[in-house]
Motif scaffolding. Structure first.
Motif, PDB file in Angstrom:
ATOM      1  N   LEU A 138       0.875  -1.180   0.000  1.00 22.22           N
ATOM      2  CA  LEU A 138       0.000   0.000   0.000  1.00 22.22           C
ATOM      3  C   LEU A 138       0.906   1.221   0.000  1.00 22.22           C
ATOM      4  CD1 LEU A 138      -3.019   0.772   0.157  1.00 22.22           C
ATOM      5  CD2 LEU A 138      -2.792   0.809   2.642  1.00 22.22           C
ATOM      6  N   ALA A 139       1.290   1.645  -1.217  1.00 19.78           N
ATOM      7  CA  ALA A 139       2.310   2.695  -1.353  1.00 19.78           C
ATOM      8  C   ALA A 139       1.709   4.094  -1.292  1.00 19.78           C
ATOM      9  CB  ALA A 139       3.084   2.507  -2.653  1.00 19.78           C
ATOM     10  N   THR A 140       0.806   4.396  -2.219  1.00 21.89           N
ATOM     11  CA  THR A 140       0.151   5.707  -2.222  1.00 21.89           C
ATOM     12  C   THR A 140      -1.306   5.622  -1.790  1.00 21.89           C
ATOM     13  OG1 THR A 140      -0.621   5.564  -4.519  1.00 21.89           O
ATOM     14  CG2 THR A 140       1.626   6.401  -4.142  1.00 21.89           C
ATOM     15  N   GLY A 141      -1.904   4.446  -1.938  1.00 23.41           N
ATOM     16  CA  GLY A 141      -3.326   4.264  -1.649  1.00 23.41           C
ATOM     17  C   GLY A 141      -4.202   4.431  -2.863  1.00 23.41           C
ATOM     18  N   ALA A 142      -3.653   4.949  -3.971  1.00 16.96           N
ATOM     19  CA  ALA A 142      -4.464   5.242  -5.159  1.00 16.96           C
ATOM     20  C   ALA A 142      -5.002   3.967  -5.808  1.00 16.96           C
ATOM     21  CB  ALA A 142      -3.648   6.044  -6.164  1.00 16.96           C
ATOM     22  N   SER A 143      -4.154   2.943  -5.936  1.00 15.94           N
ATOM     23  CA  SER A 143      -4.613   1.683  -6.544  1.00 15.94           C
ATOM     24  C   SER A 143      -5.698   1.038  -5.696  1.00 15.94           C
ATOM     25  CB  SER A 143      -3.439   0.715  -6.710  1.00 15.94           C
ATOM     26  OG  SER A 143      -2.507   1.202  -7.634  1.00 15.94           O
ATOM     27  N   ASP A 192       5.641   1.923   7.034  1.00 14.43           N
ATOM     28  CA  ASP A 192       6.947   2.530   6.787  1.00 14.43           C
ATOM     29  C   ASP A 192       6.799   4.040   6.600  1.00 14.43           C
ATOM     30  OD1 ASP A 192       8.094   0.081   7.018  1.00 14.43           O
ATOM     31  OD2 ASP A 192       8.646  -0.153   4.918  1.00 14.43           O
ATOM     32  N   PRO A 193       7.867   4.808   6.876  1.00 10.98           N
ATOM     33  CA  PRO A 193       7.710   6.269   6.978  1.00 10.98           C
ATOM     34  C   PRO A 193       7.521   7.019   5.682  1.00 10.98           C
ATOM     35  CG  PRO A 193       9.996   5.634   7.356  1.00 10.98           C
ATOM     36  CD  PRO A 193       9.204   4.361   7.306  1.00 10.98           C
ATOM     37  N   GLU A 194       7.989   6.489   4.545  1.00  7.99           N
ATOM     38  CA  GLU A 194       7.975   7.326   3.347  1.00  7.99           C
ATOM     39  C   GLU A 194       7.887   6.501   2.068  1.00  7.99           C
ATOM     40  OE1 GLU A 194      11.662   9.438   2.924  1.00  7.99           O
ATOM     41  OE2 GLU A 194      12.824   7.792   3.751  1.00  7.99           O
ATOM     42  N   ILE A 201       7.620   2.149  -1.493  1.00  7.70           N
ATOM     43  CA  ILE A 201       7.710   2.295  -0.052  1.00  7.70           C
ATOM     44  C   ILE A 201       9.163   2.136   0.389  1.00  7.70           C
ATOM     45  CG2 ILE A 201       6.930   1.389   2.167  1.00  7.70           C
ATOM     46  CD1 ILE A 201       4.473   0.252   0.681  1.00  7.70           C
ATOM     47  N   VAL A 202       9.595   3.005   1.299  1.00 11.16           N
ATOM     48  CA  VAL A 202      10.954   2.969   1.850  1.00 11.16           C
ATOM     49  C   VAL A 202      10.867   2.830   3.380  1.00 11.16           C
ATOM     50  CG1 VAL A 202      13.134   4.224   2.073  1.00 11.16           C
ATOM     51  CG2 VAL A 202      11.795   4.425  -0.041  1.00 11.16           C
ATOM     52  N   PRO A 203      11.519   1.800   3.977  1.00 10.12           N
ATOM     53  CA  PRO A 203      12.411   0.833   3.341  1.00 10.12           C
ATOM     54  C   PRO A 203      11.695  -0.249   2.523  1.00 10.12           C
ATOM     55  CG  PRO A 203      12.244   0.381   5.692  1.00 10.12           C
ATOM     56  CD  PRO A 203      11.532   1.671   5.469  1.00 10.12           C
TER      57      PRO A 203
END
Length: 217
Positions: A138-143, A192-194, A201-203
Motif C-alpha cells: 500500500l504505497a500511495t493508496g491510489a490503486s 513505513d515512513p515514506e 515504499i521505503v524501506p
C-alpha cells in the motif's frame, strides 16, 4: 477508521516480514510467495475474530453439540498480480468465501509520473456483505481506492477490511480519507515512513510482484 498495525505487537508476522524484506532471502520466489500467503492466513484469523457469528446445533457420533459459525457473507478481493499469494492465505482460512479480482496497474507518462488504470474486474454482488480487500503493498493508496471504487459498481458492502503487508504512512492517511471511516478497518503488517520518487515504499521490500513471479518486460 480503525487501524491494526501488527508491528506494534509480537507475532509470527515479524519473522515472515523479516524474510520478505531481506535481499538475501528474496532470491527464493517460492519462499517469498509462501511468506505472503502465511501473513494472509494470520490476518484472516485476526479478522475472523471481529466478524458476526451465529449458533448452530450439529450432531456428533455421540450427541448434539452447539457451535458458533461465521454469519457474515464474505467476499475476498485482491489486485493482480502481487496480491494473488496474499489472497490465497485469506482463502485458505475463509474457504467458503466468494472472491473478486481487480487488475490495477501503473501507466507511466514519464519516469516518475503515472496514472493508475483498472482493466479487469470480476466480482460477485457486494450489497450487505463483508469485503476483505487485500494487496500486499500500500504505497500511495491510489490503486486501493480505484479498486474499491470499481468494486462498488457491484454493490455497497456493509463492512470493509483493507489488508496490506506493508503500507506507507502517506497511504494510511490516504485510505483513512477516501474509505468510509465508520465501516473500514485497515490491517497492516508494518507502516513505513515514506515513499521515494518512484512511489515505492521505503524501506519497503521492493516490487512484490516481481519478487513473487519474476521480472516483467
Amino acid at each position: 477508521m480503525k487501524i491494526v498495525n501488527f508491528a506494534e505487537q509480537n507475532s509470527l508476522i515479524s519473522q515472515y516480514m523479516a524474510e520478505l524484506r531481506d535481499v538475501d532471502v528474496q532470491t527464493d520466489m517460492l519462499r517469498f510467495r509462501t511468506n505472503l500467503r502465511r501473513i494472509g492466513q494470520i490476518m484472516a484469523y485476526e479478522i475472523s475474530r471481529t466478524l458476526a457469528y451465529r449458533k448452530r446445533e450439529i450432531q456428533t457420533p455421540l450427541a448434539k453439540a452447539e457451535v458458533d459459525l461465521i454469519d457474515s457473507k464474505l467476499v475476498l478481493a485482491t489486485i493482480f498480480r502481487a496480491g494473488v499469494p496474499f489472497h490465497q492465505g485469506f482463502l485458505d482460512y475463509f474457504d467458503k468465501a466468494e472472491n473478486a479480482f481487480v487488475s490495477a496497474y501503473r501507466k507511466y507518462k514519464e519516469k516518475e509520473n503515472f496514472d493508475v488504470c483498472i482493466e479487469y474486474l470480476a466480482s460477485p454482488l457486494l450489497d450487505g456483505k463483508t469485503l476483505i480487500l487485500a494487496d500486499p503493498m500500500l504505497a500511495t493508496g491510489a490503486s486501493m481506492e480505484l479498486s474499491y471504487r470499481a468494486l462498488l459498481t457491484k454493490g455497497t458492502p456493509a463492512e470493509i477490511h483493507v489488508a496490506s503487508v506493508i503500507a506507507s504512512q502517506k497511504a494510511v492517511d490516504y485510505v483513512a480519507e477516501h474509505f468510509p471511516a465508520d465501516k473500514t478497518t485497515l490491517w497492516v503488517g508494518a507502516v513505513d515512513p515514506e515513499i521515494n520518487d518512484h512511489s515505492y515504499i521505503v524501506p519497503g521490500l521492493g516490487d512484490a510482484g516481481d519478487l513473487a513471479y519474476g521480472t516483467k518486460d
